[in-house]
Scaffold this motif. Structure first.
Motif, mmCIF file in Angstrom:
data_model
loop_
_atom_site.group_PDB
_atom_site.id
_atom_site.type_symbol
_atom_site.label_atom_id
_atom_site.label_comp_id
_atom_site.label_asym_id
_atom_site.label_seq_id
_atom_site.Cartn_x
_atom_site.Cartn_y
_atom_site.Cartn_z
ATOM 1 N N LEU A 67 0.840 -1.185 0.000
ATOM 2 C CA LEU A 67 0.000 0.000 0.000
ATOM 3 C C LEU A 67 0.879 1.239 0.000
ATOM 4 O O LEU A 67 1.907 1.273 0.676
ATOM 5 N N ILE A 71 -1.894 -1.122 -3.831
ATOM 6 C CA ILE A 71 -3.048 -0.261 -3.589
ATOM 7 C C ILE A 71 -2.570 1.150 -3.286
ATOM 8 O O ILE A 71 -1.847 1.374 -2.304
ATOM 9 N N CYS A 83 -3.550 4.418 -1.851
ATOM 10 C CA CYS A 83 -4.609 4.919 -0.972
ATOM 11 C C CYS A 83 -4.744 6.433 -1.029
ATOM 12 O O CYS A 83 -5.571 7.010 -0.310
ATOM 13 N N ASN A 95 -5.932 6.326 6.871
ATOM 14 C CA ASN A 95 -6.816 5.362 6.221
ATOM 15 C C ASN A 95 -6.017 4.194 5.657
ATOM 16 O O ASN A 95 -6.438 3.034 5.744
ATOM 17 N N MET A 96 -4.844 4.484 5.091
ATOM 18 C CA MET A 96 -4.000 3.435 4.530
ATOM 19 C C MET A 96 -3.619 2.407 5.602
ATOM 20 O O MET A 96 -3.651 1.197 5.356
ATOM 21 N N GLY A 107 -5.313 1.743 8.278
ATOM 22 C CA GLY A 107 -6.531 0.998 8.584
ATOM 23 C C GLY A 107 -6.823 -0.082 7.556
ATOM 24 O O GLY A 107 -7.221 -1.202 7.901
ATOM 25 N N VAL A 108 -6.624 0.239 6.276
ATOM 26 C CA VAL A 108 -6.814 -0.754 5.211
ATOM 27 C C VAL A 108 -5.829 -1.907 5.389
ATOM 28 O O VAL A 108 -6.189 -3.076 5.258
ATOM 29 N N ALA A 109 -4.596 -1.573 5.721
ATOM 30 C CA ALA A 109 -3.576 -2.602 5.937
ATOM 31 C C ALA A 109 -3.948 -3.502 7.110
ATOM 32 O O ALA A 109 -3.774 -4.729 7.055
ATOM 33 N N GLY A 122 -6.926 -4.210 8.131
ATOM 34 C CA GLY A 122 -7.980 -5.110 7.669
ATOM 35 C C GLY A 122 -7.436 -6.236 6.818
ATOM 36 O O GLY A 122 -7.834 -7.397 6.976
ATOM 37 N N LEU A 123 -6.515 -5.924 5.922
ATOM 38 C CA LEU A 123 -5.905 -6.951 5.078
ATOM 39 C C LEU A 123 -5.160 -7.981 5.921
ATOM 40 O O LEU A 123 -5.195 -9.186 5.631
ATOM 41 N N GLN A 127 -3.296 5.684 14.210
ATOM 42 C CA GLN A 127 -3.766 4.465 13.552
ATOM 43 C C GLN A 127 -2.760 3.323 13.695
ATOM 44 O O GLN A 127 -3.143 2.166 13.863
ATOM 45 N N SER A 169 -4.706 0.634 15.579
ATOM 46 C CA SER A 169 -5.209 -0.338 14.603
ATOM 47 C C SER A 169 -4.219 -1.449 14.285
ATOM 48 O O SER A 169 -4.600 -2.500 13.782
#
Length: 321
Positions: free
Chosen positions: A32, A54, A56, A62-63, A65-67, A69-70, A93, A97
């Protein structure tokens, strides 16, 4: 070897190349980036594996957070941005996170320290190691050269848990290109034997510390140089063993002297074997705009600057032979 024949590569280049190799080996590796793929060198991964890269956008929190989740799906995400944004802007984050749930997210932070150069103080992150060290369970690494950077990326991918990897913009000498080189998370390396004092260095300052050691040797001072790539967990054993031999320590880092390698070393020796320590780094100041070389010289983080500060340390009456 003459200086102009020494191979020099920026560790951010090493990061991008290592990601491509990882992507070939492991289909679970995803990358990402926050609209900086050309600068962070993750663009080479994007070209090789467009479906696993990806962008972002300029939204680092946000990046992360996406990581996160992945990572919960079994992927191995590498989050990439400048250190100022990866460790600074997205700190909350990263802490909440990634660190708190201890997720398998790797943070590739490029353009760390004053060698970002002309981008100036706003982009020269000299606080990231301190910030990342405070997050429970976070591994923190700062490789010294191309060889070590690639090895650190590979080791991070194998490690289960959050890892912060610090890379630089400026090209630095390759010092670990030898057959017996071995990398292990949490282990330091003696790159030069010595008896009179110990220089513990990380990142670009390892090569500069070796230069300083050569200058000291010309004056009859035998300096041991230890390369610490993993600042957390710190290899306390190698530092204490050297401290018992030399009786004095100098730390060198392209980072604030508050909370970085120097602080970690002081914690270790205070606990186990107190000796005089001098911390070389950014002395509670911001950087400024200028070329990488000029800034290293001004803030005395080049070979000559480290040598000069060590000379003062040895001559101030606290440390004698």
């Amino acid at each position: 070897m003459a200086e102009n024949t020494v191979k020099k590569i920026a560790t951010r280049e090493s990061y991008g190349n290592a990601l491509v190799e990882l992507g070939t080996r492991n289909p679970d590796v995803v990358v990402l980036d926050a609209d900086l793929a050309e600068a962070t060198k993750t663009g080479v991964f994007k070209k090789a594996f467009p479906d696993r890269h990806i962008d972002c956008g300029i939204a680092e929190g946000n990046m992360v957070g996406v990581a996160a989740g992945l990572a919960t799906t079994g992927k191995i995400p590498f989050v990439s941005s400048f250190a100022m944004f990866a460790a600074g802007r997205a700190f909350e984050q990263v802490r909440n996170s990634v660190g708190y749930p201890h997720l398998n997210v790797k943070i590739g932070a490029t353009h760390a320290g004053i060698t970002v150069g002309e981008d100036g103080a706003s982009h020269q992150c000299n606080e990231d190691i301190a910030l990342m060290r405070t997050i429970p369970g976070m591994v923190v690494m700062c490789p010294a050269d191309d060889v070590e950077a690639k090895a650190a990326v590979m080791a991070a991918a194998e490690y289960e848990g959050p890892v912060y990897l610090r890379f630089g913009r400026a090209a630095c000498p390759v010092i670990n290109d030898r057959p017996d080189y071995h990398f292990e998370i949490g282990k330091g390396t003696v790159v030069r034997e010595g008896m009179d004092l110990t220089i513990v260095a990380t990142g670009i300052c390892v090569g500069n510390a070796l230069e300083a050691a050569e200058m000291l040797a010309a004056e009859g001072v035998s300096a041991e140089v230890i390369n610490i790539c993993t600042i957390k967990p710190l290899d306390e054993d190698i530092i204490i063993k050297s401290a018992k031999k030399t009786g004095k320590i100098v730390t060198a880092e392209e980072h604030s002297v508050i909370g970085g390698l120097g602080s970690a070393v002081c914690d270790a020796v205070c606990k186990s074997y107190p000796v005089p320590v001098m911390k070389i780094g950014m002395q509670d100041v911001f950087g400024e705009s200028g070329s990488a070389g000029a800034l290293l010289e001004k803030y005395k983080l080049d070979g000559k600057g480290i040598y000069g500060q060590i000379k003062e340390f040895l001559e101030n009456g606290l440390c004698t032979f």
